[in-house]
Design a protein around this motif. Sequence first.
Motif, short mmCIF file in Angstrom:
data_model
loop_
_atom_site.label_atom_id
_atom_site.label_comp_id
_atom_site.label_asym_id
_atom_site.label_seq_id
_atom_site.Cartn_x
_atom_site.Cartn_y
_atom_site.Cartn_z
N LEU A 4 0.85 -1.20 0.00
CA LEU A 4 0.00 0.00 0.00
C LEU A 4 0.88 1.25 0.00
CD1 LEU A 4 -3.08 0.13 0.15
CD2 LEU A 4 -2.87 0.62 2.57
N ALA A 5 1.94 1.20 0.83
CA ALA A 5 2.86 2.34 0.90
C ALA A 5 3.55 2.53 -0.45
CB ALA A 5 3.89 2.12 1.99
N ASP A 6 3.96 1.41 -1.09
CA ASP A 6 4.60 1.51 -2.41
C ASP A 6 3.65 2.13 -3.43
OD1 ASP A 6 6.81 0.42 -1.38
OD2 ASP A 6 6.52 -1.61 -2.20
N ALA A 7 2.37 1.66 -3.37
CA ALA A 7 1.37 2.19 -4.31
C ALA A 7 1.17 3.68 -4.07
CB ALA A 7 0.05 1.45 -4.14
N PHE A 8 1.18 4.07 -2.79
CA PHE A 8 1.03 5.50 -2.44
C PHE A 8 2.19 6.30 -3.05
CE2 PHE A 8 2.47 8.90 0.35
CZ PHE A 8 1.34 9.69 0.42
N ASN A 9 3.42 5.77 -2.87
CA ASN A 9 4.60 6.47 -3.40
C ASN A 9 4.52 6.60 -4.92
OD1 ASN A 9 5.63 6.79 -0.91
ND2 ASN A 9 7.05 5.08 -1.01
N GLU A 10 4.11 5.48 -5.56
CA GLU A 10 3.99 5.50 -7.03
C GLU A 10 2.96 6.54 -7.47
OE1 GLU A 10 3.03 1.87 -9.44
OE2 GLU A 10 4.68 1.14 -8.20
N MET A 11 1.80 6.51 -6.78
CA MET A 11 0.73 7.45 -7.11
C MET A 11 1.23 8.89 -6.95
SD MET A 11 -2.80 7.97 -5.05
CE MET A 11 -1.98 8.84 -3.73
N GLY A 12 1.95 9.14 -5.82
CA GLY A 12 2.48 10.48 -5.54
C GLY A 12 3.40 10.93 -6.66
N GLN A 13 4.30 9.98 -7.08
CA GLN A 13 5.26 10.33 -8.13
C GLN A 13 4.53 10.71 -9.42
OE1 GLN A 13 8.58 10.52 -7.48
NE2 GLN A 13 8.54 11.57 -9.44
N ARG A 14 3.50 9.87 -9.74
CA ARG A 14 2.78 10.11 -11.00
C ARG A 14 2.04 11.45 -10.95
NH1 ARG A 14 -0.31 5.21 -11.89
NH2 ARG A 14 1.63 4.16 -11.45
#
Length: 507
Positions: free
Chosen positions: A253-263
């Motif tokens: 979930l944290a990884d997905a959050f980071n990815e979403m933030g980057q995008r």
Amino acid sequence: MSTETGSNFWPLKVSLRLRVTLAVVFPLLVILGTLTTLQYQRQKNAILENVSLVSSYAGQVIQTHLSRDVPENHPAELEIFFNQMSQDKNFRVAYFLDSSGKILYASNSANVGQTLSNSAPDCQPCHRLPVQQRPPASLVVTAGSGERVFRSMFPIENGPACVACHADDGKPLALLLTDTPVAPLEGSLTSAFRENIIWSLGMLLVTILIVNLALNRLVIQRLVHLLDALSQFGQGSFHLRLPAQSPDEIGQLADAFNEMGQRIEDNAFKTQELSEQLQQRSSERGELLKRIIGAQESERQRVAREIHDDLGQALGGISFQLEATRRLFQSDPPRARQQLDQAQGLVADTTERMYDIILALRPSELDDLGLVSAIRSQAERVFANSDIHFEMDTSRFTSRLPAEVETAVYRTLQEALSNIVRYSRASRVKITCAYQKGIFEAEITDNGKGFSLDEIKFTQASPRGLGLLGMQERIAQCGGGLTIDTHLGSGTRILLRIPIESEPNHE
Ligand SMILES: Nc1ncnc2c1ncn2[C@@H]1O[C@H](COP(=O)(O)OP(=O)(O)OP(=O)(O)O)[C@@H](O)[C@H]1O
Ligand SMILES: [Mg+2]
């Protein structure tokens, strides 16, 4: 990253923790409760079975003695036996009854001779029922004293050794009735049960503690960080990232959050760039429009001035000439004819001047000769006073294009030619026109000094670059595209491509 816990911390903690704790504790409670109750029941049954065995053992001892010994010794033996039973604290009472219910021997000798009635309340649990339905020979009843006892009845059977003295009617000869108090047994059972419950509760408490510690460390704290990050993200902190975590679901979930933030951050950056480009384009277009309106206005003024200065004066001269001719017609016909010739010459000059004005307004070559000749004629005019040598390749273009496309292409190449003369310092220029598979292409290349496209961005302070922009706008309006390929020191190549929907007319 800030890990401060906000106002959302408590509700999340409470609800999730409470739910998981309940989910673990409730089934555990049911299992432990069931096990404790089952164990209590099993212990109780085992104790009652033991008591029943002890009672029936006493009956068997009596039966064995009576069947082995000589009948004369029976009373004394029974006396001794019941005396011993009176010492035994396990038995509240022990009666030896004959078939009428009369007490022949008892652990309490005072009761000897009494007859027990089947209708007594403590006998009713069995005796109110028909013989076949009566419970087994031992059960818990409330004795006449009000005490709860385990009552056992052991029939002394009429065996082969007895028939010498007793009639052989198949009925038991006597009955050994013993009452064992239940309270001491129940007391030890209850304390064992209580002990079990305390252990179970202890286990439950320890389980709750361990579950909560694990939950807090593995789930709640990490979720709270995530929640906090999401809330900060929602308030616009798009740069926020979570530290790398273990690769479980919350880690993912944290990884997905980071990815979403980057995008989102990348998109925001691109949007910002696009918006700036849009602003730039819009101010460029505004300026272009201003120029076009200004150019239109000055063109009108120029045309008006030329019509006034050239055509007006010429027509005035012709009118004056004709008036003089009319006056000379009677008096001096040869002179009048001469004046008429002069007027005719003036009309011819004026007509030529009128064509010049028309030519300046619109390249008539475009209408009369077509695109290729108009471009060639323009290039010859523009390069006439320069050292630039130009060549044209139009072998793959023999058609006429729609009028608006021809005008756009002509004006675009006109601007390109003008730029080459003004800035390029080129010695050679090549112009190519071609039509293939529904696409018209024109290319103009020079071997001049080239330029940097990035440096000619239009600004209010330096209003340059509108010629190139106008070229792009014209071609875009025809549904085509224009690319400028240039670098400092390596010449310039301008390529325009326009899709032509209808079949072009051949020249
Ligand atoms: N063929 C070329 N060789 C070298 N430089 C060029 C060439 N074409 C254009 N440029 C450069 O690009 C700039 C922008 O040209 P553009 O035609 O857009 O504007 P301009 O000619 O300066 O002004 P305008 O066309 O509006 O009168 C020019 O000022 C020039 O520096
Ligand atoms: Mg220009």
